[in-house]
Design an enzyme around this catalytic site. Structure first.
Site, PDB file in Angstrom:
ATOM      1  N   HIS A 161       0.795  -1.238   0.000  1.00 49.70           N
ATOM      2  CA  HIS A 161       0.000   0.000   0.000  1.00 49.70           C
ATOM      3  C   HIS A 161       0.818   1.273   0.000  1.00 49.70           C
ATOM      4  O   HIS A 161       0.247   2.362   0.098  1.00 49.70           O
ATOM      5  CB  HIS A 161      -0.913   0.043   1.229  1.00 49.70           C
ATOM      6  CG  HIS A 161      -1.985  -0.979   1.203  1.00 49.70           C
ATOM      7  ND1 HIS A 161      -3.248  -0.729   0.712  1.00 49.70           N
ATOM      8  CD2 HIS A 161      -1.984  -2.272   1.592  1.00 49.70           C
ATOM      9  CE1 HIS A 161      -3.978  -1.818   0.818  1.00 49.70           C
ATOM     10  NE2 HIS A 161      -3.230  -2.773   1.347  1.00 49.70           N
ATOM     11  N   LYS A 163      -8.137  14.186   4.899  1.00 51.24           N
ATOM     12  CA  LYS A 163      -7.294  12.982   4.832  1.00 51.24           C
ATOM     13  C   LYS A 163      -6.266  13.096   5.947  1.00 51.24           C
ATOM     14  O   LYS A 163      -6.160  14.153   6.580  1.00 51.24           O
ATOM     15  CB  LYS A 163      -6.593  12.888   3.474  1.00 51.24           C
ATOM     16  CG  LYS A 163      -5.908  14.192   3.037  1.00 51.24           C
ATOM     17  CD  LYS A 163      -5.260  14.083   1.668  1.00 51.24           C
ATOM     18  CE  LYS A 163      -6.190  14.183   0.497  1.00 51.24           C
ATOM     19  NZ  LYS A 163      -6.382  12.963  -0.218  1.00 51.24           N
ATOM     20  N   ARG A 164      -5.489  12.039   6.176  1.00 46.05           N
ATOM     21  CA  ARG A 164      -4.435  12.139   7.172  1.00 46.05           C
ATOM     22  C   ARG A 164      -3.508  13.294   6.825  1.00 46.05           C
ATOM     23  O   ARG A 164      -3.319  13.631   5.656  1.00 46.05           O
ATOM     24  CB  ARG A 164      -3.642  10.834   7.226  1.00 46.05           C
ATOM     25  CG  ARG A 164      -4.253   9.797   8.115  1.00 46.05           C
ATOM     26  CD  ARG A 164      -4.478  10.278   9.511  1.00 46.05           C
ATOM     27  NE  ARG A 164      -3.244  10.202  10.265  1.00 46.05           N
ATOM     28  CZ  ARG A 164      -2.974   9.227  11.131  1.00 46.05           C
ATOM     29  NH1 ARG A 164      -3.844   8.262  11.363  1.00 46.05           N
ATOM     30  NH2 ARG A 164      -1.826   9.211  11.776  1.00 46.05           N
ATOM     31  N   LYS A 203       1.126  14.664   1.249  1.00 52.28           N
ATOM     32  CA  LYS A 203      -0.240  14.975   0.794  1.00 52.28           C
ATOM     33  C   LYS A 203      -0.418  16.473   0.551  1.00 52.28           C
ATOM     34  O   LYS A 203      -1.405  16.913  -0.020  1.00 52.28           O
ATOM     35  CB  LYS A 203      -1.272  14.462   1.806  1.00 52.28           C
ATOM     36  CG  LYS A 203      -1.267  12.924   1.923  1.00 52.28           C
ATOM     37  CD  LYS A 203      -2.276  12.442   2.952  1.00 52.28           C
ATOM     38  CE  LYS A 203      -2.169  10.946   3.231  1.00 52.28           C
ATOM     39  NZ  LYS A 203      -2.871  10.106   2.243  1.00 52.28           N
ATOM     40  N   THR A 233      -8.296   6.863  -1.831  1.00 49.55           N
ATOM     41  CA  THR A 233      -9.649   6.326  -1.987  1.00 49.55           C
ATOM     42  C   THR A 233     -10.670   7.426  -1.709  1.00 49.55           C
ATOM     43  O   THR A 233     -11.791   7.383  -2.214  1.00 49.55           O
ATOM     44  CB  THR A 233      -9.895   5.131  -1.043  1.00 49.55           C
ATOM     45  OG1 THR A 233      -9.343   5.443   0.235  1.00 49.55           O
ATOM     46  CG2 THR A 233      -9.268   3.868  -1.572  1.00 49.55           C
ATOM     47  N   LYS A 245     -14.439   8.647  -3.445  1.00 54.95           N
ATOM     48  CA  LYS A 245     -15.674   8.967  -2.710  1.00 54.95           C
ATOM     49  C   LYS A 245     -16.216  10.320  -3.153  1.00 54.95           C
ATOM     50  O   LYS A 245     -17.425  10.490  -3.369  1.00 54.95           O
ATOM     51  CB  LYS A 245     -15.417   8.966  -1.197  1.00 54.95           C
ATOM     52  CG  LYS A 245     -15.044   7.589  -0.663  1.00 54.95           C
ATOM     53  CD  LYS A 245     -14.451   7.628   0.743  1.00 54.95           C
ATOM     54  CE  LYS A 245     -13.743   6.305   1.017  1.00 54.95           C
ATOM     55  NZ  LYS A 245     -12.820   6.368   2.161  1.00 54.95           N
TER      56      LYS A 245
HETATM   57  C1  26W Z   1       4.569   0.606   9.608  1.00 54.65           C
HETATM   58  C2  26W Z   1       3.632   1.744   9.717  1.00 54.65           C
HETATM   59  C3  26W Z   1       2.677   1.795   8.578  1.00 54.65           C
HETATM   60  C4  26W Z   1       1.335   1.706   8.825  1.00 54.65           C
HETATM   61  C5  26W Z   1       0.431   1.759   7.780  1.00 54.65           C
HETATM   62  C6  26W Z   1       3.120   1.952   7.296  1.00 54.65           C
HETATM   63  C7  26W Z   1       2.229   2.008   6.249  1.00 54.65           C
HETATM   64  C8  26W Z   1       0.880   1.905   6.491  1.00 54.65           C
HETATM   65  C9  26W Z   1      -0.114   1.941   5.360  1.00 54.65           C
HETATM   66  C10 26W Z   1       0.415   1.086   4.242  1.00 54.65           C
HETATM   67  C11 26W Z   1      -0.424   3.312   4.924  1.00 54.65           C
HETATM   68  C12 26W Z   1      -1.702   3.405   4.117  1.00 54.65           C
HETATM   69  O1  26W Z   1      -2.778   3.462   4.667  1.00 54.65           O
HETATM   70  N1  26W Z   1      -1.560   3.481   2.793  1.00 54.65           N
HETATM   71  C13 26W Z   1      -2.664   3.903   1.962  1.00 54.65           C
HETATM   72  O2  26W Z   1      -3.384   2.778   1.498  1.00 54.65           O
HETATM   73  C14 26W Z   1      -4.527   3.171   0.772  1.00 54.65           C
HETATM   74  C15 26W Z   1      -5.309   1.926   0.425  1.00 54.65           C
HETATM   75  O3  26W Z   1      -4.600   1.160  -0.488  1.00 54.65           O
HETATM   76  C16 26W Z   1      -4.131   3.979  -0.447  1.00 54.65           C
HETATM   77  O4  26W Z   1      -5.291   4.416  -1.096  1.00 54.65           O
HETATM   78  C17 26W Z   1      -3.283   5.186  -0.040  1.00 54.65           C
HETATM   79  O5  26W Z   1      -2.816   5.869  -1.174  1.00 54.65           O
HETATM   80  C18 26W Z   1      -2.129   4.726   0.814  1.00 54.65           C
HETATM   81  O6  26W Z   1      -1.403   5.845   1.327  1.00 54.65           O
END
Ligand code: 26W
Length: 801
Positions: A346, A534-535, A540, A642, A646
Site C-alpha cells: 500500500h 485525509k491524514r 499529501k 480512496t 468517494k
Molecule cells: C509501519 C507503519 C505503517 C502503517 C500503515 C506503514 C504504512 C501503512 C499503510 C500502508 C499506509 C496506508 O494506509 N496506505 C494507503 O493505502 C490506501 C489503500 O490502499 C491507499 O489508497 C493510499 O494511497 C495509501 O497511502
C-alpha cells in the site's frame, strides 16, 4: 422476523423492557440504540448461522483477509440498509416519536484504523458479503481506536478513544474459541522416529479471545464474519509477577498504533502482529481440518490475503504449524504455503517499509525466527544458483540482512501474488521499489486499483443524490454500479442538472449546520466548498493548499477589485502524535483561518474551516457536500487514494496531481471534467535521481511565493510565534522535498480555472454528472471481483445474483 413497522414496534418495545427493565417512556436514547442494535443482531443471526453452515458443508474455497486495521465506522445504518429494513424501522420508530437519525448518532465509530488501508479493508468486507463471496476478516479488537483529536488554541491534542465504553452491540464474544499465543521462551530440539524436531518451550502464553462481528451483504442472505482478537491473561506462570503479566498481556490489544507511515520498530507492535497471525492461522486451520481433514490441499480451499506487511508473519507461522505440528517436510510445507498467501503493498514511502532488528525479533519469537532464517537461506541459495557471483543483488534481495528482517521481502517470497493498489503504483513497484523481485518473479506481480463501497459512500451517506439517481435511471446501479453510466443520457437535460445542483445545495446546507454546531461559524452555502480531508502528511501537501489560501488573501488586500467566486476551504486531518511537522501544519491552518476569516478586505469571500476529529462518520457528512475535491499529493507518493473516489462518486470535481488513482479518474472522465496540475511522477523521480530542483529559485523569482513564505516568519499570522520556522526551513533550507514551491504556480492557475468554471452553474453540474456517471468503476465490487477472479480464484459456483 418482523414483516412490517407495527410488528417491529411491538418487538422493539418488548426487547427494550426485557433488556433494561424499564418502560419506553423511561428509556434514554442510549437504551433505544442498544435495544435496536440487539434486535437487528438477532435478525441477522439466522442468516449468519446458515451462511456458516453452508461454508462448513459445501466445499467452497474461503478467503481470509488479514489486516492489522479495519476502519469500520458506524454499522447501524449499513446493517439496516443491507438487510433492506431501513424504511420499516424508520417508520416504526417515528410512530414512537423517535428519529432514527438521532439514534444513529449515538453509535461510536469503530475507528480501528488510521486511514486508507484500514478503510479499504472495511469496504472490501462489505463487497465480499454483497457479492456472496466467502471472504472473512481477521483483525485486532483494540480497546482504544485511533485517538480522538481535540484542537486547543490551534494545536492538536490527543485523547484516548473510547468506543467500547458502553459496549459494542455488533460483537459476539466467543470465549470457547480462545486460543493461546506463545512469546519469549526458547527452542528445544529432539528426535522423533529418527527425525530432528523442534519445540518452543518456557514460553509466556497469552490468550487470544475472538469477538465475531457479522458482515451483512446487501439484499442477500450472505452474512460473513469479521473476527477480532482480544488479548487476555492465560494460565498464570509461577515465578512471575502476576500484575505485571496481566498488564503486559492486556497492553497487546490496548491501543491501535497511530502512525500510518512510520515503521515504529517497537516490540509491542511486533507482539500485536504475531498475536494477530498466530491466533488467525490457528483458527483458519481448525476450521479447515473440521471440513477437509488433510492440509496438503489447503491452498485449493483457502487463500489468505495479507494487507500490507503487518500480518506477514502468517507465512512463517503457517510453515511452523505444518512442519512442527503436522509433520510436513519443508518442501511440501513451502509448496502449500506459497500457494496460499497473496500480498498487497500500500505504499512506496521508504520510511513505511517494515524492518525488524533480529535482536528484537529472535528472543520474542524464537521458533518463528528460525523458520524465517531457513526461508532466507533457501531463498538466497536459489538466488546464488540463478545469479552466480552477483553478491550485491543477493544482498539487496535477502530477507535477512544487516541484522534486520525485511518484511516486504518475506511477503514477496512467500506469496503467489503481489499487487499494488493503482496502475501507477504497481508500475512504480515493478520498475523501482521492487524491481529486483519483479525481474525474478515477473508473474507474481499484478495491479488491482482500489475501490470504495458505493453502498456506504453513496447510497448510505447521500440519500438525496441516491434518490435523484434512482428517479432517473432506476435501481439497477445499486447492484451494478457500472450502470451509473446511464446517467449520461441526462447530460443535456437542464431540469435534471438543476436538480443535481439543488441536491448539492441540500448537502451543503447540512454540512453548514454541522460547521455552525461544531465551530460556531456561519458558512455561505453559495460559496465553493473546496475540501481536503485525509491524514496529515507532508506528501499529501495540505501545505500547498494553505499557502495558496494565504496568497488569495494577499490578492484581496492588494487589489480591491480582485474578483473571484467565494470559497470555503474545509480541512479535516489527524496528525500522528509524534509527527512534529504535521502538527505545525495543523497550527498553520488555524493561524491562516484566524487571519482570513472575517477580515474586512476579504468581505466574507474566503473562509477557512478546520473540522476537528476527522473520522468515517464525519467523512460521510463532509463528502456529499463537496464541490471541489483536493487530491494534491506530490506525484508518485500517493499509492492510490480512496477519498478521491468517494468525492467523485458524490459529484465533486477533482483538483489534483497525476498521482495514484487520480490518473484513472482522469481516464474515466476525460481531461475536460477534472482539474489536473503539477509535476508528473516521472518528473518528480527525475529530479530525485538527477537533482536540478532549487526551491530557493522559486522563492526569489516568484513574488507571490516570496510573500507567503515571508509571512510564515514575520508577524502576519496571529499566534505564530516562531512556530512556522520549521516549515519555512523545510521549504528553503531543506530544498522542499515535496515540490510545494515547484507546483505552486500551476496549482494557483488551476485553482483560478476551477473558480471560473463554477460560475457557469449548468456546465459545472454537467461535469459533476459526468463524474458520477463514470464513478462505477471505483466501486469496491469491481475491485473485489478482480481479486476474486484473478488472485483468489473464488466465485465460480458461488451463489452469484
Ligand atoms: C509501519 C507503519 C505503517 C502503517 C500503515 C506503514 C504504512 C501503512 C499503510 C500502508 C499506509 C496506508 O494506509 N496506505 C494507503 O493505502 C490506501 C489503500 O490502499 C491507499 O489508497 C493510499 O494511497 C495509501 O497511502
Amino acid at each position: 422476523m418482523f414483516s412490517d413497522h407495527n410488528e417491529f414496534k411491538e418487538m422493539f418495545l418488548k426487547k427494550l423492557e426485557m433488556m433494561y427493565g424499564k418502560t419506553f417512556p423511561e428509556s434514554t436514547p442510549q437504551d433505544q440504540f442498544f435495544t435496536l442494535g440487539h434486535l437487528i443482531r438477532e435478525y441477522i443471526s439466522m442468516n449468519w448461522i446458515h451462511t456458516n453452515e453452508q461454508y462448513r458443508f459445501n466445499k467452497r474455497k474461503q478467503v481470509y483477509y488479514l489486516s492489522i486495521e479495519f476502519l469500520l465506522g458506524r454499522l447501524l445504518r449499513q446493517n439496516l440498509m443491507n438487510l433492506g429494513i431501513y424504511e420499516v424501522v424508520d417508520k416504526g420508530l417515528k410512530d414512537l416519536g423517535i428519529d432514527l437519525a438521532d439514534i444513529e448518532e449515538i453509535e461510536h465509530d469503530a475507528g480501528l484504523g488510521n486511514g486508507g488501508l484500514g478503510r479499504l479493508a472495511a469496504c472490501f468486507l462489505d463487497s465480499l458479503a454483497s457479492l456472496n463471496l466467502p471472504g472473512h476478516g481477521y483483525g485486532i479488537r483494540y480497546k482504544h481506536g485511533l485517538f480522538e483529536q481535540k484542537i486547543v488554541n490551534g494545536f492538536q491534542m490527543e485523547l484516548p478513544e473510547q468506543w467500547l465504553r458502553h459496549g459494542h452491540v455488533w460483537e459476539v464474544r466467543k470465549s470457547d474459541l480462545t486460543v493461546e499465543v506463545p512469546f519469549w521462551g526458547k527452542v528445544e530440539s529432539y528426535s522423533e522416529k529418527g527425525v530432528l524436531k523442534f519445540r518452543h518451550v518456557d514460553a509466556e502464553l497469552v490468550s487470544a479471545v475472538p469477538y465475531d462481528m457479522p458482515v451483512v451483504g446487501h439484499e442477500t442472505s450472505t452474512v460473513n464474519t469479521l473476527r477480532l482478537w482480544s488479548a487476555e491473561p492465560a494460565a498464570y506462570k509461577a515465578g512471575k509477577d502476576l500484575m505485571k503479566y496481566k498488564r503486559e498481556t492486556e497492553a497487546i490489544t490496548e491501543f491501535l498504533y497511530p502512525d500510518d507511515t512510520h515503521d515504529e520498530g517497537k516490540i509491542l507492535r511486533l507482539k500485536q502482529q504475531y498475536f494477530l497471525v498466530s491466533a488467525s492461522i490457528r483458527s483458519i486451520i481448525d476450521s479447515y481440518i473440521y471440513r477437509y481433514g488433510d492440509l496438503k490441499d489447503l491452498h485449493e480451499y483457502v487463500s489468505i490475503h495479507i494487507n500490507d506487511t503487518h500480518p506477514v508473519l502468517a507465512i512463517p507461522e503457517l510453515m511452523r504449524v505444518l512442519v512442527d505440528e503436522y509433520e510436513f517436510d519443508w518442501d511440501e510445507a513451502w509448496k502449500v504455503t506459497t500457494k496460499t498467501f497473496a500480498y498487497t503493498n500500500h505504499t512506496t514511502l521508504s520510511e513505511a517499509l517494515e524492518k525488524w532488528p533480529v535482536r528484537i525479533f529472535q528472543p520474542l519469537l524464537p521458533r518463528v525466527f528460525m523458520i524465517v532464517n531457513e526461508i532466507n537461506e533457501r531463498f538466497c541459495k536459489g538466488l546464488w544458483e540463478d545469479y552466480p557471483g552477483e553478491w550485491k543483488r543477493i544482498e539487496d534481495m535477502a530477507i535477512i540482512s544487516h541484522g534486520e528482517v525485511k518484511m516486504a521481502h518475506l511477503a514477496i517470497v512467500g506469496s503467489f501474488s503481489v499487487n499494488g493498489v493503482a496502475k501507477i503504483h504497481t508500475e512504480i513497484l515493478k520498475q523501482r521499489e521492487m524491481n529486483l523481485f519483479y525481474q525474478y518473479y515477473p508473474d507474481k506481480f499484478n495491479s488491482k486499483t482500489n475501490g470504495i463501497t458505493h453502498r456506504r459512500w453513496l447510497l448510505g451517506s447521500n440519500p438525496p443524490l441516491s434518490k435523484l439517481i434512482t428517479s432517473a435511471i432506476g435501481t439497477d446501479w445499486i447492484h451494478q454500479p457500472g450502470k451509473l453510466k446511464d446517467l449520461e443520457t441526462y447530460r443535456d437535460d437542464a431540469a435534471f442538472l438543476k436538480n443535481l445542483h439543488e441536491v448539492k445545495q441540500v448537502n451543503k446546507e447540512r454540512l453548514a449546520r454541522r460547521i455552525y454546531e461544531n465551530n460556531g461559524m456561519k458558512i455561505d452555502t453559495d460559496s465553493i466548498f473546496d475540501i481536503q480531508v485525509k491524514r496529515l502528511h507532508a506528501y499529501k501537501r495540505q501545505l500547498l493548499n494553505v499557502l495558496h489560501i494565504l496568497h488569495l488573501y494577499n490578492r484581496c488586500l492588494e487589489d480591491p477589485h480582485f474578483d473571484f467566486h467565494p470559497r470555503t476551504f474545509i480541512f479535516g486531518a489527524k496528525a500522528s502524535p509524534g509527527y512534529f511537522y504535521a502538527k505545525k501544519i495543523i497550527k498553520l491552518i488555524h493561524s491562516v483561518a484566524d487571519l482570513v476569516n472575517d477580515h474586512p478586505a476579504v468581505k466574507g469571500r474566503l473562509k477557512v474551516v478546520f473540522m476537528e476529529n476527522y473520522r468515517v462518520s464525519l467523512a460521510e457528512e463532509i463528502i456529499p457536500a463537496a464541490d471541489l475535491s483536493q487530491q494534491i499529493s506530490t506525484a508518485s507518493k500517493e499509492a492510490s487514494g480512496t477519498g478521491n473516489m468517494k468525492f467523485m462518486m458524490n459529484g465533486a470535481l477533482t483538483l489534483g496531481t497525476l498521482d495514484g488513482a487520480n490518473i484513472e479518474i482522469l481516464e474515466q472522465v476525460g481531461g475536460e471534467n477534472i482539474f489536473i496540475f503539477g509535476l508528473t511522477a516521472e518528473e518528480v523521480m527525475n529530479y530525485q535521481k538527477q537533482g536540478g530542483y532549487y526551491a530557493m529559485e522559486y522563492y526569489h523569482h516568484d513574488p507571490r511565493i516570496k510573500k507567503v513564505l515571508n509571512q510564515l516568519v514575520d508577524d502576519t499570522l496571529p499566534g505564530a510565534d516562531d512556530h512556522f520556522e520549521t516549515i519555512y526551513d523545510s521549504l528553503l533550507g531543506e530544498n522542499d522535498q515535496f515540490f510545494v514551491l515547484r507546483d505552486f504556480d500551476s496549482y494557483a492557475a488551476i485553482q483560478e480555472e476551477a473558480g471560473k468554471a463554477y460560475t457557469n452553474r449548468e456546465e459545472w453540474s454537467r461535469m459533476c454528472l459526468h463524474n458520477i456517471a463514470n464513478s462505477g468503476y471505483f466501486s469496491s465490487d469491481r475491485t473485489i471481483e478482480e481479486y476474486a477472479r484473478n488472485i483468489w480464484k473464488i466465485g465460480q459456483g458461488s451463489l452469484m445474483r
